[in-house]
Design a protein around this motif. Structure first.
Motif, PDB file in Angstrom:
ATOM      1  N   ILE A  66       0.832  -1.200   0.000  1.00  0.00           N
ATOM      2  CA  ILE A  66       0.000   0.000   0.000  1.00  0.00           C
ATOM      3  C   ILE A  66       0.866   1.248   0.000  1.00  0.00           C
ATOM      4  CG2 ILE A  66      -1.562   1.377   1.432  1.00  0.00           C
ATOM      5  CD1 ILE A  66      -2.911  -1.276   2.219  1.00  0.00           C
ATOM      6  N   VAL A  67       1.880   1.279   0.864  1.00  0.00           N
ATOM      7  CA  VAL A  67       2.759   2.452   0.922  1.00  0.00           C
ATOM      8  C   VAL A  67       3.490   2.622  -0.407  1.00  0.00           C
ATOM      9  CG1 VAL A  67       4.802   3.415   2.052  1.00  0.00           C
ATOM     10  CG2 VAL A  67       2.997   2.379   3.424  1.00  0.00           C
ATOM     11  N   ALA A  68       3.989   1.542  -0.982  1.00  0.00           N
ATOM     12  CA  ALA A  68       4.687   1.628  -2.269  1.00  0.00           C
ATOM     13  C   ALA A  68       3.743   2.080  -3.381  1.00  0.00           C
ATOM     14  CB  ALA A  68       5.307   0.279  -2.614  1.00  0.00           C
ATOM     15  N   ALA A  69       2.517   1.594  -3.380  1.00  0.00           N
ATOM     16  CA  ALA A  69       1.547   1.998  -4.397  1.00  0.00           C
ATOM     17  C   ALA A  69       1.199   3.475  -4.271  1.00  0.00           C
ATOM     18  CB  ALA A  69       0.286   1.143  -4.290  1.00  0.00           C
ATOM     19  N   GLU A  70       1.115   3.964  -3.043  1.00  0.00           N
ATOM     20  CA  GLU A  70       0.850   5.386  -2.850  1.00  0.00           C
ATOM     21  C   GLU A  70       2.002   6.227  -3.383  1.00  0.00           C
ATOM     22  OE1 GLU A  70       0.166   5.673   1.325  1.00  0.00           O
ATOM     23  OE2 GLU A  70      -1.935   5.081   1.175  1.00  0.00           O
TER      24      GLU A  70
ATOM     25  N   THR B 160       1.382   6.142  -7.316  1.00  0.00           N
ATOM     26  CA  THR B 160       0.175   6.758  -7.863  1.00  0.00           C
ATOM     27  C   THR B 160       0.073   8.231  -7.513  1.00  0.00           C
ATOM     28  OG1 THR B 160      -1.138   6.116  -5.935  1.00  0.00           O
ATOM     29  CG2 THR B 160      -1.113   4.600  -7.822  1.00  0.00           C
ATOM     30  N   GLY B 161       0.600   8.631  -6.382  1.00  0.00           N
ATOM     31  CA  GLY B 161       0.535  10.031  -5.981  1.00  0.00           C
ATOM     32  C   GLY B 161      -0.843  10.403  -5.476  1.00  0.00           C
TER      33      GLY B 161
ATOM     34  N   GLY C 269       2.572   7.128   1.741  1.00  0.00           N
ATOM     35  CA  GLY C 269       3.548   6.852   0.697  1.00  0.00           C
ATOM     36  C   GLY C 269       3.774   8.054  -0.194  1.00  0.00           C
ATOM     37  N   PHE C 270       2.679   8.709  -0.574  1.00  0.00           N
ATOM     38  CA  PHE C 270       2.806   9.937  -1.364  1.00  0.00           C
ATOM     39  C   PHE C 270       3.522  11.010  -0.571  1.00  0.00           C
ATOM     40  CE2 PHE C 270       1.110  14.160  -2.399  1.00  0.00           C
ATOM     41  CZ  PHE C 270       1.652  14.294  -3.667  1.00  0.00           C
ATOM     42  N   TRP C 271       3.241  11.087   0.719  1.00  0.00           N
ATOM     43  CA  TRP C 271       3.894  12.087   1.569  1.00  0.00           C
ATOM     44  C   TRP C 271       5.407  11.869   1.585  1.00  0.00           C
ATOM     45  CZ3 TRP C 271       4.387  11.858   7.480  1.00  0.00           C
ATOM     46  CH2 TRP C 271       4.868  13.070   7.972  1.00  0.00           C
TER      47      TRP C 271
ATOM     48  N   GLU D 146       8.033  14.538  -0.013  1.00  0.00           N
ATOM     49  CA  GLU D 146       9.086  15.129   0.814  1.00  0.00           C
ATOM     50  C   GLU D 146      10.474  14.763   0.278  1.00  0.00           C
ATOM     51  OE1 GLU D 146       8.474  17.419   3.035  1.00  0.00           O
ATOM     52  OE2 GLU D 146       6.341  17.129   2.657  1.00  0.00           O
ATOM     53  N   TRP D 147      10.605  13.602  -0.311  1.00  0.00           N
ATOM     54  CA  TRP D 147      11.873  13.223  -0.936  1.00  0.00           C
ATOM     55  C   TRP D 147      12.186  14.169  -2.097  1.00  0.00           C
ATOM     56  CZ3 TRP D 147      15.942  10.082  -0.234  1.00  0.00           C
ATOM     57  CH2 TRP D 147      16.763   9.813  -1.338  1.00  0.00           C
TER      58      TRP D 147
END
Length: 114
Positions: A58-62, A65-66, A71-73, A77-78
């Protein structure tokens, strides 16, 4: 989960099933009184493993996908080179994983078969 369940069914002593035949138990009674209690610890272990992998996916998919999510966060931030927020996000991901694990361990202990 399926593999753990199959291993659990395989680990049931044949004597249990032989006693069920001698007592002429119905198929439903065999499932509910012998198979399910003996297989439940294996099933819950499969659930714990699956939830851990699902959380990572889930974190990797976020990230890919953005839009929304932790995960998007992390990815956002990166890209902004904000290391402090990345470390906070890593701790959030770890804490949620630990909470999921703790909940599933409590559930497993609740249904521990002795």
């Amino acid at each position: 989960m399926i593999i753990n369940t199959a291993v659990g069914v395989r680990q049931i002593p044949v004597d249990y099933l032989n006693v069920a035949k001698v007592l002429n138990l119905s198929e439903w009674k065999v499932i509910t009184k012998i198979l399910f209690p003996a297989v439940l610890p294996y099933m819950l272990t499969g659930v714990r493993l699956s939830v851990g992998v699902a959380w990572l996916v889930i974190v990797a998919a976020e990230m890919l996908t953005g839009g929304v999510g932790v995960g998007f966060w992390v990815w956002d931030e990166w890209n902004n080179l904000n290391v402090a927020h990345i470390i906070i996000a890593i701790f959030v991901i770890g804490i949620v994983g630990l909470l999921l694990e703790a909940f599933l361990m409590l559930l497993a202990k609740r249904f521990e078969y002795q």
